[in-house]
Design a protein around this motif. Sequence first.
Motif, short mmCIF file in Angstrom:
data_model
loop_
_atom_site.label_atom_id
_atom_site.label_comp_id
_atom_site.label_asym_id
_atom_site.label_seq_id
_atom_site.Cartn_x
_atom_site.Cartn_y
_atom_site.Cartn_z
N GLY A 37 4.29 5.98 -4.76
CA GLY A 37 3.04 5.40 -5.27
C GLY A 37 3.00 3.90 -5.06
O GLY A 37 1.97 3.33 -4.69
N GLY A 38 4.14 3.24 -5.30
CA GLY A 38 4.21 1.79 -5.07
C GLY A 38 4.01 1.44 -3.61
O GLY A 38 3.30 0.48 -3.27
N ILE A 39 4.63 2.24 -2.75
CA ILE A 39 4.47 2.01 -1.30
C ILE A 39 3.01 2.20 -0.90
O ILE A 39 2.44 1.39 -0.16
N LEU A 40 2.40 3.29 -1.41
CA LEU A 40 0.99 3.53 -1.07
C LEU A 40 0.09 2.43 -1.63
O LEU A 40 -0.85 1.98 -0.96
N GLU A 41 0.36 1.99 -2.85
CA GLU A 41 -0.43 0.91 -3.45
C GLU A 41 -0.27 -0.38 -2.65
O GLU A 41 -1.24 -1.09 -2.38
N HIS A 42 0.97 -0.67 -2.27
CA HIS A 42 1.24 -1.87 -1.47
C HIS A 42 0.51 -1.80 -0.13
O HIS A 42 -0.10 -2.78 0.31
N ARG A 43 0.56 -0.62 0.48
CA ARG A 43 -0.14 -0.46 1.77
C ARG A 43 -1.66 -0.59 1.59
O ARG A 43 -2.33 -1.20 2.41
N ARG A 44 -2.19 -0.01 0.50
CA ARG A 44 -3.63 -0.10 0.25
C ARG A 44 -4.03 -1.57 0.04
O ARG A 44 -5.02 -2.04 0.58
N ASP A 45 -3.21 -2.28 -0.76
CA ASP A 45 -3.49 -3.71 -0.98
C ASP A 45 -3.39 -4.49 0.33
O ASP A 45 -4.21 -5.37 0.59
#
Length: 194
Positions: free
Chosen positions: A69-77
């Motif tokens: 989730g953190g990786i996906l959030e970081h990528r989305r940001d």
Amino acid sequence: MFVVTPAYAESNPTEGTHSETESFAGESHVSGVFPPFDSSTFASQLLWLAITFGLFYLLMSKVIVPRIGGILEHRRDRIAQDLDEANRLKEEADNAIAAYEQELADARKKAAAIAEAAREKAKSAAEAERASTEAELASKMADAEKSIAGIKTKALADVDTIAEDAASDVVKHLLGGTVTKAEVAAAIRAVSGN
């Protein structure tokens, strides 16, 4: 190098292994069911399945899913930042193009104004030069007409004298006689209509 002696060759190296294999095989044939499908071990299998599933669930929910989730959030940001940066750069490029077009239009207007001013300046200089030349030519024409008029007046004044002299010479040569100046002048006036 390995040397086989006749006594060793007569001995059987597999002797005794059959009995062990037979005893192991005999034990497995006792129940005759594949161990995971043995109903007597279902309770322990279900217990270990629940424990393994619980540990796997805890591992997934506490470690792996938050990391993903953190990786996906970081990528989305990161993607959102990149898109914002791309939009900002596009707007800057559009503004730069608009400024360039405006400067180009201003330069064209300025060039047209300079060309028009130069054209007007050249036209007024040509007009002034033409007017000066025409005034000079008019002055020369007036002087020439005065000179011609003076020469004409003088010539006309001299024509009577020349005509009188020529008439008196013609009479003298043709007729052989002399004529007075007054008679010749009267004859010339009569012919010229004065």
